[in-house]
Design a protein around this motif. Structure first.
Motif, PDB file in Angstrom:
ATOM      1  N   GLU A 565     165.685  11.753  73.899  1.00  0.00           N
ATOM      2  CA  GLU A 565     164.964  12.987  73.562  1.00  0.00           C
ATOM      3  C   GLU A 565     164.803  13.892  74.781  1.00  0.00           C
ATOM      4  O   GLU A 565     164.957  15.115  74.694  1.00  0.00           O
ATOM      5  N   ALA A 566     164.509  13.277  75.940  1.00  0.00           N
ATOM      6  CA  ALA A 566     164.336  14.072  77.156  1.00  0.00           C
ATOM      7  C   ALA A 566     165.616  14.813  77.510  1.00  0.00           C
ATOM      8  O   ALA A 566     165.590  15.999  77.862  1.00  0.00           O
ATOM      9  N   LEU A 567     166.760  14.142  77.382  1.00  0.00           N
ATOM     10  CA  LEU A 567     168.026  14.768  77.764  1.00  0.00           C
ATOM     11  C   LEU A 567     168.487  15.803  76.744  1.00  0.00           C
ATOM     12  O   LEU A 567     169.384  16.601  77.028  1.00  0.00           O
ATOM     13  N   SER A 568     167.854  15.824  75.571  1.00  0.00           N
ATOM     14  CA  SER A 568     168.222  16.821  74.560  1.00  0.00           C
ATOM     15  C   SER A 568     167.466  18.135  74.730  1.00  0.00           C
ATOM     16  O   SER A 568     167.773  19.121  74.058  1.00  0.00           O
ATOM     17  N   VAL A 569     166.479  18.167  75.642  1.00  0.00           N
ATOM     18  CA  VAL A 569     165.612  19.337  75.816  1.00  0.00           C
ATOM     19  C   VAL A 569     165.980  20.064  77.097  1.00  0.00           C
ATOM     20  O   VAL A 569     166.131  19.442  78.156  1.00  0.00           O
ATOM     21  N   ARG A 570     166.132  21.375  77.023  1.00  0.00           N
ATOM     22  CA  ARG A 570     166.347  22.210  78.190  1.00  0.00           C
ATOM     23  C   ARG A 570     165.032  22.883  78.581  1.00  0.00           C
ATOM     24  O   ARG A 570     164.316  23.395  77.724  1.00  0.00           O
ATOM     25  N   ALA A 571     164.754  22.906  79.878  1.00  0.00           N
ATOM     26  CA  ALA A 571     163.529  23.543  80.379  1.00  0.00           C
ATOM     27  C   ALA A 571     163.793  25.016  80.654  1.00  0.00           C
ATOM     28  O   ALA A 571     163.611  25.515  81.761  1.00  0.00           O
ATOM     29  N   GLN A 572     164.231  25.723  79.625  1.00  0.00           N
ATOM     30  CA  GLN A 572     164.571  27.132  79.795  1.00  0.00           C
ATOM     31  C   GLN A 572     163.325  28.008  79.736  1.00  0.00           C
ATOM     32  O   GLN A 572     162.369  27.706  79.029  1.00  0.00           O
ATOM     33  N   ARG A 573     163.374  29.092  80.483  1.00  0.00           N
ATOM     34  CA  ARG A 573     162.266  30.026  80.557  1.00  0.00           C
ATOM     35  C   ARG A 573     162.674  31.379  79.973  1.00  0.00           C
ATOM     36  O   ARG A 573     163.814  31.811  80.130  1.00  0.00           O
ATOM     37  N   VAL A 574     161.737  32.019  79.298  1.00  0.00           N
ATOM     38  CA  VAL A 574     161.966  33.383  78.804  1.00  0.00           C
ATOM     39  C   VAL A 574     161.812  34.344  79.971  1.00  0.00           C
ATOM     40  O   VAL A 574     160.798  34.338  80.667  1.00  0.00           O
ATOM     41  N   SER A 575     162.829  35.184  80.181  1.00  0.00           N
ATOM     42  CA  SER A 575     162.826  36.113  81.299  1.00  0.00           C
ATOM     43  C   SER A 575     163.812  37.227  81.017  1.00  0.00           C
ATOM     44  O   SER A 575     164.822  37.024  80.348  1.00  0.00           O
ATOM     45  N   GLY A 576     163.527  38.381  81.555  1.00  0.00           N
ATOM     46  CA  GLY A 576     164.457  39.500  81.453  1.00  0.00           C
ATOM     47  C   GLY A 576     165.110  39.831  82.781  1.00  0.00           C
ATOM     48  O   GLY A 576     165.808  40.839  82.894  1.00  0.00           O
TER      49      GLY A 576
END
Length: 584
Positions: A565-576
């Protein structure tokens, strides 16, 4: 883009939204709710709230008296607390940080550096990057730094970032000397721990080159110390601004920032604005690590917008350093290092790190279970290393700290080095498997239930910057009891210093720490304890960051389901930021 977490907004976020509602009782409830969620997005590390194509909500926000809609490069109306740009709803302050950062990066990158004939530097280039053993990416980075004012050097552990920056600096110093000037260099990192490691690595690399016969005058021209970004910028106690900024730029010609992935949006904005006209900025980091604790994923956004430069087929200095014509608005350059150097004969982490970085759980589990990776140990389903046969192996390095002679300075130096050898990392701060509880249990195992709070051999970490003490967030201290009672020893910019426990700024036990706290550090042995059940803090970036803190050995305690489960999640951030840099 990943969906934002579904946690409920905090009391602060609700209070902000309710303030707007009281001032405009007829406001649409969806606008007020969006305001609360935009505030909460900052707490989650995002620069803005992603409306995810909700046209109806976007239209409501566009007509709200609280929402500004300025042109992309224009200053937002300070009377409006929210800003709408496309599908992104910002708190005005963070939109301005992002806009100002983009402006500052474009300003730096667009500067023209006047360079004399570089042909006389060719012999040094060949010395630093011998053709028979040349890493083309490293050589390209050093050469480009002669002519381009904004350079990103990215790469994972062991790809040679320190080697690259050492040679880049020596080359830049030689260029300045050839032109009859002195190059003013600043080395910095987000934390004191990362700055110390940067300076130490650079000193070792320079000493090696000096011993190999490199010109001592070049070696002596390089700085021997690095500072935190806060210290570099001139922090003013109890104030959010710094001494250096647009009105008082930094007095440096070349600024190098290590561990740039840890730098958040507000701090990067203030750093970039403080870079003097015509000065060069080099950002080093691993874009696959966890983003900063605070808002933004700045390094990744800049890397996405920059021009990625590949080595040329002709590796002559003139070719590698030739100015690049970039058709886009943002002229920043990026060199992504490839080759893995830190691959000791006794440690074989690279294949696992690659699988984790790519989110390939099948390959990661096969490698862990196969037992073919040297000094990588998978303790499958071990949810508590302190309550199993792993306990003695985990505690062994720390038990040795209890035998240190507190009245022998040389022994204290050795003990502080020993204290950095092993660490238990966790994804959580609170709860039974959090850093706080694990520290308490380790301390009890080492010194008993009735232990002195500052027992002989206890490790503590500073939790906040204290310029008065010369101690900074993340600095590691060792408690020792001598003839005069217990003191806590730290290695500081002023050397080895003792502090009375009662005089220390906020601090906590440091045998176990969160992965976020461990960023910027390396340990000979890392134990990574993943939680029993999936937690929202888990991601492939967290696992990657944790395992790449290890230099010689890794112990991973996890179940298959949680690791998958951990490897299936990306720690992406909302940014412009990336879009803002690229768009004309």
């Amino acid at each position: 883009m990943s969906a934002q977490r579904d946690d409920l907004p905090r009391v602060f976020d609700l209070a902000f939204a309710q303030t707007l509602a009281r001032r405009e009782p007829d406001a649409d409830p969806r606008v007020i709710d969006a305001a609360a969620r935009a505030s909460f997005a900052i707490a989650q590390g995002h620069a803005a709230l992603d409306l995810e194509g909700d046209d109806a909500l976007r239209n409501m926000l566009a007509t709200s008296r609280w929402v500004a809609r300025p042109d992309a490069d224009a200053v937002a109306d300070p009377a409006m607390p929210l800003v709408l740009e496309g599908d992104l709803l910002y708190l005005r302050r963070y939109r301005e940080y992002e806009r100002r950062l983009a402006d500052g990066l474009r300003r730096i990158a667009a500067a023209t550096i006047d360079v004399d004939d570089i042909t006389p530097l060719a012999p040094l280039f060949e010395r630093l990057f011998p053709s028979d053993a040349r890493d083309a990416h490293q050589a390209r980075a050093a050469a480009l730094a002669l002519r381009h004012p904004l350079l990103l050097v990215t790469g994972g552990p062991g790809t040679g970032k320190t080697t690259t920056i050492t040679r880049l600096l020596l080359f830049a110093v030689a260029q300045a000397h050839a032109e009859g000037r002195t190059l003013r260099i600043a080395l910095a990192a987000p934390t004191g721990r990362a700055a110390d490691r940067m300076a130490q690595s650079l000193r070792i690399a320079v000493d090696h080159l000096r011993s190999a016969g490199l010109d001592a005058a070049l070696c002596d021209a390089l700085p021997t110390d690095a500072s935190t970004l806060h210290r570099l910028l001139g922090a003013i106690p109890d104030r959010p601004r710094f001494r250096h900024g647009i009105d008082l730029p930094l007095p440096h010609d070349l600024i190098v920032v290590d561990e740039a992935s840890m730098v958040d949006l507000p701090l990067m904005c203030k750093l970039v604005e403080a870079v003097a006209a015509g000065a060069r900025l080099v950002l080093l980091g691993d874009r696959d690590q966890l983003p900063s604790v605070e808002a933004g994923d700045v390094l990744a956004a800049i890397a996405d917008a920059a021009v990625t430069v590949e080595p040329a087929s002709d590796t002559a200095l003139e070719t590698l350093a030739a100015p690049l014509a970039t058709p886009q608005r943002f002229k920043g350059l990026r060199v992504a290092l490839q080759r893995t150097y830190r691959q000791a004969d006794v440690f074989d982490l690279a294949p696992l790190a690659t699988a984790v970085r790519e989110g390939d759980a099948d390959t990661a589990l096969a490698l862990l279970r196969g037992g073919t990776l040297r000094n990588v140990h998978f303790h499958e389903d071990a949810v508590d290393p302190l309550a199993s046969q792993l306990r003695d192996e985990l505690l062994a390095p720390w038990r040795a700290l209890g035998t240190v002679d507190a009245d022998a300075p040389a022994a204290i130096e050795d003990a502080l080095a020993l204290a950095q050898r092993a660490r238990l990392l966790t994804a959580l701060r609170h709860g039974a498997q959090g850093a706080i509880a694990l520290n308490a249990r380790i301390e009890e195992a080492l010194a008993g239930a009735q232990r002195d709070p500052y027992f002989h051999g206890r490790l503590v970490a500073i939790m906040e910057n204290s310029y008065r003490h010369g101690l900074f967030n993340g600095d590691l201290g060792l408690c020792l009891r001598g003839e005069d009672g217990s003191v806590v020893w730290f290695r500081t910019a002023a050397g080895l210093r003792p502090f009375h426990p009662a005089a220390l700024p906020a601090h906590a036990g440091a045998f176990a720490m969160t992965v976020h706290k461990a960023q910027g550090s390396e340990f000979e042995t890392v134990w990574l304890q993943l939680p029993r059940q999936f937690a929202r803090t888990l991601s492939r970036e967290l696992v990657y960051t944790a395992i790449t803190r290890a230099r010689d050995a890794l112990h991973l305690c996890a179940s298959e389901s949680v690791l998958r489960e951990a490897l299936s999640v990306r720690a992406q951030r909302v940014s412009g930021l990336s879009r803002r840099l690229r768009d004309a």
